[in-house]
Write a protein that holds these residues in place. Structure first.
Motif, PDB file in Angstrom:
ATOM      1  N   SER A   1       9.700 -24.339 -51.349  1.00  0.00           N
ATOM      2  CA  SER A   1       8.386 -24.159 -51.966  1.00  0.00           C
ATOM      3  C   SER A   1       8.067 -25.367 -52.837  1.00  0.00           C
ATOM      4  CB  SER A   1       8.372 -22.883 -52.816  1.00  0.00           C
ATOM      5  OG  SER A   1       8.671 -21.737 -52.042  1.00  0.00           O
ATOM      6  N   SER A   2       6.897 -25.306 -53.476  1.00  0.00           N
ATOM      7  CA  SER A   2       6.482 -26.338 -54.445  1.00  0.00           C
ATOM      8  C   SER A   2       6.510 -27.733 -53.827  1.00  0.00           C
ATOM      9  CB  SER A   2       7.380 -26.286 -55.690  1.00  0.00           C
ATOM     10  OG  SER A   2       7.388 -24.991 -56.245  1.00  0.00           O
ATOM     11  N   ILE A   3       5.810 -27.891 -52.703  1.00  0.00           N
ATOM     12  CA  ILE A   3       5.754 -29.194 -52.036  1.00  0.00           C
ATOM     13  C   ILE A   3       4.944 -30.174 -52.898  1.00  0.00           C
ATOM     14  CG2 ILE A   3       5.990 -28.182 -49.742  1.00  0.00           C
ATOM     15  CD1 ILE A   3       2.976 -28.485 -49.394  1.00  0.00           C
ATOM     16  N   ASP A   4       5.092 -31.464 -52.630  1.00  0.00           N
ATOM     17  CA  ASP A   4       4.442 -32.500 -53.439  1.00  0.00           C
ATOM     18  C   ASP A   4       2.935 -32.284 -53.554  1.00  0.00           C
ATOM     19  OD1 ASP A   4       6.606 -34.170 -54.225  1.00  0.00           O
ATOM     20  OD2 ASP A   4       6.760 -34.882 -52.163  1.00  0.00           O
ATOM     21  N   GLU A   5       2.276 -32.051 -52.413  1.00  0.00           N
ATOM     22  CA  GLU A   5       0.820 -31.919 -52.423  1.00  0.00           C
ATOM     23  C   GLU A   5       0.376 -30.730 -53.281  1.00  0.00           C
ATOM     24  OE1 GLU A   5       2.130 -33.491 -48.355  1.00  0.00           O
ATOM     25  OE2 GLU A   5       2.791 -32.012 -49.847  1.00  0.00           O
ATOM     26  N   PHE A   6       1.141 -29.653 -53.230  1.00  0.00           N
ATOM     27  CA  PHE A   6       0.785 -28.450 -53.978  1.00  0.00           C
ATOM     28  C   PHE A   6       0.973 -28.677 -55.475  1.00  0.00           C
ATOM     29  CE2 PHE A   6       1.573 -24.223 -55.750  1.00  0.00           C
ATOM     30  CZ  PHE A   6       0.484 -23.525 -55.234  1.00  0.00           C
ATOM     31  N   VAL A   7       2.083 -29.299 -55.861  1.00  0.00           N
ATOM     32  CA  VAL A   7       2.344 -29.577 -57.277  1.00  0.00           C
ATOM     33  C   VAL A   7       1.280 -30.522 -57.837  1.00  0.00           C
ATOM     34  CG1 VAL A   7       3.959 -30.690 -58.879  1.00  0.00           C
ATOM     35  CG2 VAL A   7       4.817 -29.133 -57.122  1.00  0.00           C
ATOM     36  N   GLU A   8       0.902 -31.543 -57.051  1.00  0.00           N
ATOM     37  CA  GLU A   8      -0.110 -32.497 -57.504  1.00  0.00           C
ATOM     38  C   GLU A   8      -1.470 -31.826 -57.661  1.00  0.00           C
ATOM     39  OE1 GLU A   8      -0.030 -35.647 -54.696  1.00  0.00           O
ATOM     40  OE2 GLU A   8       1.984 -36.335 -55.251  1.00  0.00           O
ATOM     41  N   ALA A   9      -1.792 -30.921 -56.748  1.00  0.00           N
ATOM     42  CA  ALA A   9      -3.101 -30.258 -56.796  1.00  0.00           C
ATOM     43  C   ALA A   9      -3.188 -29.284 -57.964  1.00  0.00           C
ATOM     44  CB  ALA A   9      -3.362 -29.531 -55.486  1.00  0.00           C
ATOM     45  N   THR A  10      -2.170 -28.496 -58.148  1.00  0.00           N
ATOM     46  CA  THR A  10      -2.208 -27.499 -59.228  1.00  0.00           C
ATOM     47  C   THR A  10      -2.082 -28.165 -60.589  1.00  0.00           C
ATOM     48  OG1 THR A  10       0.187 -27.125 -58.938  1.00  0.00           O
ATOM     49  CG2 THR A  10      -1.337 -25.620 -57.797  1.00  0.00           C
ATOM     50  N   ASN A  11      -1.254 -29.178 -60.688  1.00  0.00           N
ATOM     51  CA  ASN A  11      -1.121 -29.996 -61.903  1.00  0.00           C
ATOM     52  C   ASN A  11      -1.108 -29.137 -63.178  1.00  0.00           C
ATOM     53  OD1 ASN A  11      -0.921 -32.372 -63.436  1.00  0.00           O
ATOM     54  ND2 ASN A  11      -3.155 -32.465 -63.704  1.00  0.00           N
ATOM     55  N   PRO A  12      -0.173 -28.222 -63.302  1.00  0.00           N
ATOM     56  CA  PRO A  12      -0.205 -27.274 -64.427  1.00  0.00           C
ATOM     57  C   PRO A  12       0.169 -27.916 -65.761  1.00  0.00           C
ATOM     58  CG  PRO A  12       1.812 -26.993 -63.167  1.00  0.00           C
ATOM     59  CD  PRO A  12       0.974 -27.992 -62.398  1.00  0.00           C
ATOM     60  N   GLN A  13      -0.368 -27.337 -66.835  1.00  0.00           N
ATOM     61  CA  GLN A  13       0.081 -27.724 -68.176  1.00  0.00           C
ATOM     62  C   GLN A  13       1.511 -27.238 -68.412  1.00  0.00           C
ATOM     63  OE1 GLN A  13      -2.685 -26.519 -71.281  1.00  0.00           O
ATOM     64  NE2 GLN A  13      -4.378 -26.553 -69.802  1.00  0.00           N
ATOM     65  N   LEU A  14       1.820 -26.084 -67.832  1.00  0.00           N
ATOM     66  CA  LEU A  14       3.154 -25.497 -67.966  1.00  0.00           C
ATOM     67  C   LEU A  14       3.560 -24.888 -66.640  1.00  0.00           C
ATOM     68  CD1 LEU A  14       5.636 -24.415 -69.577  1.00  0.00           C
ATOM     69  CD2 LEU A  14       4.247 -22.414 -70.137  1.00  0.00           C
ATOM     70  N   ALA A  15       4.742 -25.231 -66.168  1.00  0.00           N
ATOM     71  CA  ALA A  15       5.301 -24.634 -64.954  1.00  0.00           C
ATOM     72  C   ALA A  15       6.453 -23.711 -65.346  1.00  0.00           C
ATOM     73  CB  ALA A  15       5.793 -25.716 -64.003  1.00  0.00           C
ATOM     74  N   ILE A  16       6.454 -22.530 -64.791  1.00  0.00           N
ATOM     75  CA  ILE A  16       7.500 -21.548 -65.068  1.00  0.00           C
ATOM     76  C   ILE A  16       8.341 -21.355 -63.816  1.00  0.00           C
ATOM     77  CG2 ILE A  16       8.018 -19.187 -65.772  1.00  0.00           C
ATOM     78  CD1 ILE A  16       6.669 -20.686 -67.975  1.00  0.00           C
ATOM     79  N   ILE A  17       9.640 -21.490 -63.973  1.00  0.00           N
ATOM     80  CA  ILE A  17      10.568 -21.234 -62.869  1.00  0.00           C
ATOM     81  C   ILE A  17      11.406 -20.013 -63.245  1.00  0.00           C
ATOM     82  CG2 ILE A  17      12.447 -22.140 -61.455  1.00  0.00           C
ATOM     83  CD1 ILE A  17      11.491 -24.964 -62.184  1.00  0.00           C
TER      84      ILE A  17
ATOM     85  N   TYR B   1      -8.532 -24.613 -52.290  1.00  0.00           N
ATOM     86  CA  TYR B   1      -8.191 -25.818 -53.044  1.00  0.00           C
ATOM     87  C   TYR B   1      -8.836 -25.828 -54.428  1.00  0.00           C
ATOM     88  CZ  TYR B   1      -7.577 -30.737 -54.251  1.00  0.00           C
ATOM     89  OH  TYR B   1      -7.251 -31.902 -54.898  1.00  0.00           O
ATOM     90  N   GLU B   2     -10.125 -25.512 -54.506  1.00  0.00           N
ATOM     91  CA  GLU B   2     -10.816 -25.548 -55.794  1.00  0.00           C
ATOM     92  C   GLU B   2     -10.269 -24.503 -56.761  1.00  0.00           C
ATOM     93  OE1 GLU B   2     -12.900 -27.738 -56.992  1.00  0.00           O
ATOM     94  OE2 GLU B   2     -12.660 -28.881 -55.133  1.00  0.00           O
TER      95      GLU B   2
ATOM     96  N   GLY C   1       4.489 -15.530 -56.444  1.00  0.00           N
ATOM     97  CA  GLY C   1       5.469 -14.716 -55.736  1.00  0.00           C
ATOM     98  C   GLY C   1       6.579 -15.592 -55.179  1.00  0.00           C
ATOM     99  N   ASP C   2       6.905 -15.403 -53.888  1.00  0.00           N
ATOM    100  CA  ASP C   2       7.900 -16.255 -53.217  1.00  0.00           C
ATOM    101  C   ASP C   2       7.266 -17.080 -52.108  1.00  0.00           C
ATOM    102  OD1 ASP C   2      10.075 -15.702 -54.745  1.00  0.00           O
ATOM    103  OD2 ASP C   2      11.148 -14.499 -53.272  1.00  0.00           O
ATOM    104  N   LEU C   3       5.980 -17.404 -52.258  1.00  0.00           N
ATOM    105  CA  LEU C   3       5.281 -18.166 -51.217  1.00  0.00           C
ATOM    106  C   LEU C   3       6.003 -19.492 -50.965  1.00  0.00           C
ATOM    107  CD1 LEU C   3       2.623 -17.462 -49.667  1.00  0.00           C
ATOM    108  CD2 LEU C   3       1.551 -19.263 -51.032  1.00  0.00           C
ATOM    109  N   GLU C   4       6.143 -19.845 -49.693  1.00  0.00           N
ATOM    110  CA  GLU C   4       6.861 -21.058 -49.316  1.00  0.00           C
ATOM    111  C   GLU C   4       5.904 -22.113 -48.769  1.00  0.00           C
ATOM    112  OE1 GLU C   4       9.969 -19.504 -46.749  1.00  0.00           O
ATOM    113  OE2 GLU C   4      11.287 -19.299 -48.481  1.00  0.00           O
ATOM    114  N   ARG C   5       6.476 -23.155 -48.190  1.00  0.00           N
ATOM    115  CA  ARG C   5       5.724 -24.346 -47.769  1.00  0.00           C
ATOM    116  C   ARG C   5       4.486 -24.000 -46.926  1.00  0.00           C
ATOM    117  NH1 ARG C   5       6.487 -29.811 -46.511  1.00  0.00           N
ATOM    118  NH2 ARG C   5       5.422 -30.472 -44.614  1.00  0.00           N
ATOM    119  N   GLU C   6       4.660 -23.163 -45.895  1.00  0.00           N
ATOM    120  CA  GLU C   6       3.555 -22.853 -44.983  1.00  0.00           C
ATOM    121  C   GLU C   6       2.405 -22.195 -45.729  1.00  0.00           C
ATOM    122  OE1 GLU C   6       6.679 -22.073 -44.584  1.00  0.00           O
ATOM    123  OE2 GLU C   6       7.336 -23.232 -42.836  1.00  0.00           O
ATOM    124  N   GLY C   7       2.755 -21.274 -46.639  1.00  0.00           N
ATOM    125  CA  GLY C   7       1.720 -20.605 -47.411  1.00  0.00           C
ATOM    126  C   GLY C   7       1.015 -21.554 -48.358  1.00  0.00           C
TER     127      GLY C   7
END
Length: 720
Positions: A650-666, A631-632, A616-622
């Motif tokens: 949105s898409s803070i460093d920790e979140f991007v590293e944790a999700t580590n997607p094969q494909l990111a859609i913007i 997390y799991e 959705g439009d979830l931001e940093r706090e979410g």
């Protein structure tokens, strides 16, 4: 021998068409002198239409007017034939949002135009005084005369029936005519031309004018009327056929209706080669061909109702594959609706509008009396049409056929038409139903899971199709943030993402029912199109974020949902469902207080090794909260739809590293006002070696999962 000559002519016409179209690539320099055709439109602050150079080359131009005075000048006088010194930039037409949306390149091809010219300035040079420009100006004056003389409720219909202009036809009413399969009544068709020709010819004879002179006058009048009426392919087709038949009779040539139509086709294509690409041209000739081929059958029937019904049948039989190719659906109620409305419009409404037009010129008091009596009856008919079109299940949404399927449908149509000629009704019906049944079942044979990230500009819309189409889920519907504008800048025909982008996508894929419509949160760019989708596509259930329905942007959707008595469920973290071993879980929000982006519905979809996270439009706090509570669940996903269109919020460093997607859609619009995606977010993806796609750059993205492998397709490229 005839077949050989026909083949030679067809090949020659095709080669000539290609040669003419290839001439569009010749270079030119700015500034350039261009003159306006009669094909242009003023809507709000925009002036759009076609201009021609001295060598006949045509351009589609767009000019943004600077002030109200400038708009008033261009609105009060016909621009047709006026020459301007134009400065601007030739731009590449935008890529279609998806395979089923409006394609500017195809539109330009059909108009024999070179490209899109964005005009920065233009200054008038001179005004043309040709017969064509004078007739086009007369059309302009008649349109304004109708607008000033007719009651407001009758203007659009009169302009459509008499002058061939549908610019003021109400969108809701036009859609009602489409559902009933009677939109052709708002266009000047062959029947209109035939009736007006008959009326004019009989009037001349009763005035004791010789038949030969009456014929000559009609031959002159018909092309004149075609230009004044807007010159649509259906008008010129009818006019050319009538002219050829009358000339044949005048010179005592033996010529059948089929031969006359074939000659008109060849003349039309040589005159305007690119017309082959116009939908109106294709439908007009195909419908006329079906009637000519069925002339003996129609003549054998007794009664106008039987003939009208059979005319509708034979037309629909031959043109329905073409309708599916261009519009992805056909009206099932048209067979009955045409029995009622074709005679009503042809023999009552059209003649009355013609009479009213004459009265407004010769006796205004009598015209006002006629309007006083007619308007309530016409409004009652409109209410009846709107009521009838609201009856469900009138449209067959079959989707856009592939080339092979299209050939199958056309073959079955021709065979069915053959059986109709011999009145073998059961065989005709069987030949039609079997291929249609196959078309209906095809989407249910696809074993892949499909996820489409639809390019709706600056907004979100995601369509999930489960294997064998066991269910269809739509997440968000796109929309526009609308800002207050000065009155003169407001457009008559508003751009609507739901109606013009999302609905064609769904219907193009043959989707007529949505099992779950999920509205992630109450922002216009996510939900404004929802109301338009509800009006066109059946929806079983709606999911929303708690308390989001209280926001003003949801009111239009809510009113339509209440009309349809839809089930609306508020969803929280933990709410889930499963379909055919595919699990769906909401990971957010966690409370019932709605505060905006950070209360977006966050959906996790899992199918064996596939894990898709939609933010959705979830931001940093979410995102921080998700890292702490789920997390799991969000680790190492296959596909991540980034939150808030790639904003730096949105898409803070920790979140991007944790999700580590094969494909990111913007999901962000091309050249959007917010400059999404922000460079910081793109850098984070690149630093983590994450492959990403932006809908505004590559168009709609479709992800396919066959149980083992992911493939990614866009309008611009294909990945594996």
């Amino acid at each position: 021998m005839h077949l050989m000559w026909l083949t030679i002519v067809c090949v020659a016409v095709y080669c000539y068409t290609i040669w003419q179209i290839n001439k569009l690539d010749a270079p030119f320099e700015m500034p350039i002198t261009l003159s306006w055709t009669g094909d242009y439109k003023i809507d709000g602050a925009s002036l759009r239409g076609f201009m021609k150079a001295d060598n006949g080359r045509k351009f589609y131009v767009h000019y943004e007017m600077n002030n109200e005075q400038e708009k008033k000048y261009y609105s009060e006088y016909s621009l047709a034939g006026q020459s301007f010194l134009v400065k601007g930039e030739l731009v590449i037409p935008e890529m279609p949002a998806h395979p089923y949306s409006f394609a500017m390149t195809e539109y330009l091809k059909g108009k024999h135009a070179r490209g899109v010219l964005e005009i920065s300035s233009m200054g008038i040079i001179e005004k043309e005084h040709s017969i064509t420009s004078l007739l086009t100006q007369q059309r302009f004056q008649m349109l304004h005369h109708i607008e000033k003389s007719f009651p407001a409720n009758l203007v659009a219909e009169a302009q459509a029936l008499l002058i061939g202009s549908q610019e003021q036809v109400d969108a809701e009413l036009n859609r009602a005519y489409q559902k009933l399969g009677i939109t052709h009544l708002f266009a000047i068709s062959g029947l209109h031309v035939a009736l007006l020709s008959k009326l004019f010819f009989e009037t001349l004879l009763r005035m004791r004018i010789r038949k030969e002179l009456a014929t000559l006058l009609l031959l002159i009048l018909l092309p004149t009327y075609a230009i004044v009426a807007g010159g649509a392919p259906s008008i010129w087709r009818a006019v050319l056929v009538v002219e050829i038949v009358m000339l044949a009779r005048y010179f005592k040539w033996r010529l059948s209706a089929l031969e006359a139509m074939a000659i008109s086709f060849i003349v039309f294509v040589i005159w305007q080669p690119a017309v082959l690409y116009q939908i109106g041209f294709q439908l007009s000739y195909l419908a006329a061909l079906s009637l000519i081929l069925s002339s003996k059958l129609l003549a054998a029937l007794q009664g106008i109702l039987a003939q009208t019904f059979m005319m509708t049948c034979v037309c629909q039989v031959l043109v329905y594959p073409l309708l599916l190719l261009h519009f992805y659906e056909i009206s099932l109620s048209s067979f009955i609706a045409n029995i009622v409305f074709v005679p009503l419009f042809s023999f009552v409404i059209l003649p009355l509008n013609l009479l009213f037009l004459l009265l407004t010129y010769i006796c205004k008091p009598l015209a006002e009396l006629a309007f006083f009596l007619y308007e309530p009856c016409r409004l009652l008919l409109t209410e009846f049409i709107l009521f009838v079109q609201s009856i469900p299940y009138q449209m067959w949404v079959a989707g856009k056929p592939t080339t092979i399927v299209l050939l199958l449908l056309f073959s079955s149509s021709c065979i069915a038409l053959y059986f109709l000629q011999r009145q073998k009704w059961h065989l005709a019906i069987a030949v039609l139903i079997v291929p249609a049944f196959i078309v209906q079942l095809l989407p249910y044979t696809n074993k892949q899971l499909l996820i489409s990230f639809v390019d709706v500009g600056q907004g979100d819309c995601i369509v999930i199709e489960l294997p064998y189409r066991r269910a269809v889920y739509v997440i968000d519907t796109g929309g526009l943030l609308r800002f207050e504008q000065e009155e003169w800048k407001r457009r008559h025909n508003k751009y609507e993402v739901g109606r013009q982008i999302v609905v064609p996508f769904l219907k193009g894929k043959g989707i007529g029912k949505i099992d779950k419509l999920i509205l992630s949160h109450a922002d216009a760019d996510h939900v404004e199109g929802a109301e338009e989708i509800l009006r066109e596509i059946a929806v079983r259930e709606v999911h929303v974020s708690p308390r989001s329905l209280e926001k003003a942007v949801m009111f239009d959707f809510l009113r339509e949902a209440e009309k349809q008595k839809l089930i609306i469920r508020e969803q929280l973290v933990g709410d889930a469902w499963e379909t055919e071993n595919i699990q769906f879980r909401y990971l957010w929000p966690k409370d019932i207080e709605y505060e905006g982006n950070n209360d977006s519905l966050v959906l996790l979809m899992e199918a064996d090794a596939l894990k898709v996270l939609l933010m959705g439009d979830l931001e940093r706090e979410g995102e921080i909260a998700l890292l702490q509570t789920a997390y799991e669940d969000i680790r190492d996903v296959s596909i991540l739809k980034l939150g808030h269109h790639g904003s730096k919020t949105s898409s803070i460093d920790e979140f991007v590293e944790a999700t580590n997607p094969q494909l990111a859609i913007i999901m962000a619009g091309k050249n959007n006002r917010y400059n999404h995606p922000h460079p910081e977010v793109v850098a984070r993806l690149q630093n983590n070696n994450i492959f990403y796609l932006v809908t505004g750059e590559v168009g709609t993205i479709t992800v396919k999962w066959d149980g083992n492998k992911l493939t990614y397709e866009t309008m611009a490229m294909h990945f594996e």
